[in-house]
Scaffold this motif. Structure first.
Motif, mmCIF file in Angstrom:
data_model
loop_
_atom_site.group_PDB
_atom_site.id
_atom_site.type_symbol
_atom_site.label_atom_id
_atom_site.label_comp_id
_atom_site.label_asym_id
_atom_site.label_seq_id
_atom_site.Cartn_x
_atom_site.Cartn_y
_atom_site.Cartn_z
ATOM 1 N N ILE A 15 -6.054 -2.634 8.834
ATOM 2 C CA ILE A 15 -7.258 -2.366 8.040
ATOM 3 C C ILE A 15 -7.521 -0.868 7.894
ATOM 4 O O ILE A 15 -7.674 -0.380 6.776
ATOM 5 C CB ILE A 15 -8.478 -3.118 8.616
ATOM 6 C CG1 ILE A 15 -8.287 -4.629 8.423
ATOM 7 C CG2 ILE A 15 -9.768 -2.673 7.943
ATOM 8 C CD1 ILE A 15 -9.312 -5.471 9.126
ATOM 9 N N SER A 42 -7.211 -5.976 -0.663
ATOM 10 C CA SER A 42 -6.457 -6.064 0.578
ATOM 11 C C SER A 42 -7.365 -5.907 1.798
ATOM 12 O O SER A 42 -7.215 -6.616 2.793
ATOM 13 C CB SER A 42 -5.364 -4.997 0.596
ATOM 14 O OG SER A 42 -4.671 -5.019 1.791
ATOM 15 N N THR A 43 -8.298 -4.970 1.728
ATOM 16 C CA THR A 43 -9.230 -4.776 2.837
ATOM 17 C C THR A 43 -10.105 -6.005 3.035
ATOM 18 O O THR A 43 -10.303 -6.464 4.170
ATOM 19 C CB THR A 43 -10.105 -3.533 2.593
ATOM 20 O OG1 THR A 43 -9.258 -2.402 2.391
ATOM 21 C CG2 THR A 43 -11.031 -3.275 3.756
ATOM 22 N N ASN A 84 -7.887 -8.787 4.506
ATOM 23 C CA ASN A 84 -7.562 -8.529 5.912
ATOM 24 C C ASN A 84 -8.769 -8.739 6.814
ATOM 25 O O ASN A 84 -8.630 -9.238 7.931
ATOM 26 C CB ASN A 84 -7.011 -7.119 6.088
ATOM 27 C CG ASN A 84 -5.561 -7.021 5.691
ATOM 28 O OD1 ASN A 84 -4.778 -7.912 5.958
ATOM 29 N ND2 ASN A 84 -5.206 -5.925 5.044
ATOM 30 N N SER A 93 0.828 -1.212 0.000
ATOM 31 C CA SER A 93 0.000 0.000 0.000
ATOM 32 C C SER A 93 0.861 1.261 0.000
ATOM 33 O O SER A 93 0.571 2.216 -0.721
ATOM 34 C CB SER A 93 -0.919 0.016 1.220
ATOM 35 O OG SER A 93 -1.811 -1.051 1.179
ATOM 36 N N LEU A 148 -7.164 1.481 4.392
ATOM 37 C CA LEU A 148 -8.298 2.302 3.949
ATOM 38 C C LEU A 148 -7.921 3.780 3.884
ATOM 39 O O LEU A 148 -8.480 4.523 3.075
ATOM 40 C CB LEU A 148 -9.500 2.105 4.870
ATOM 41 C CG LEU A 148 -10.236 0.784 4.724
ATOM 42 C CD1 LEU A 148 -11.335 0.679 5.765
ATOM 43 C CD2 LEU A 148 -10.809 0.631 3.337
#
Length: 92
Positions: A86, A50-51, A54, A24, A90
């Motif tokens: 997380i 990815s979110t 996770n 990221s 974001l």
């Protein structure tokens, strides 16, 4: 780092959280230093994946921590590492 986790799922979670954070950061640096809008789409798609990954990993860690309560300190470390990751992903 592998020596600090006895359960393989905790090691996998820590590795995924660190890798996700690194990728990221790399995507953000590429986006800031480039004027190409294609990097934005790639970064956005990566953040969504990815979110989701996770969050699924966090759910499986919670289930594992409940099932194997004996090693709760190790589970807490892995849970915190993923839970902190997380919102950071974001934020990017």
């Amino acid at each position: 780092m592998k020596n600090s986790f006895k359960h393989p799922i905790n090691y996998t979670a820590a590795l995924m959280a660190i890798t996700s954070f690194g990728i990221s950061c790399f995507c953000l640096l590429i986006l800031k230093n480039s004027s190409d809008t294609g990097f934005f789409a790639i970064g956005y798609f990566y953040i969504l994946l990815s979110t989701l990954g996770n969050m699924l990993l966090l759910l499986s860690l919670i289930v594992n921590a409940i099932r194997q309560f004996k090693d709760y300190k190790e589970h807490i470390k892995a849970l915190l590492l993923v839970a902190i990751n997380i919102p950071l992903v974001l934020l990017y």
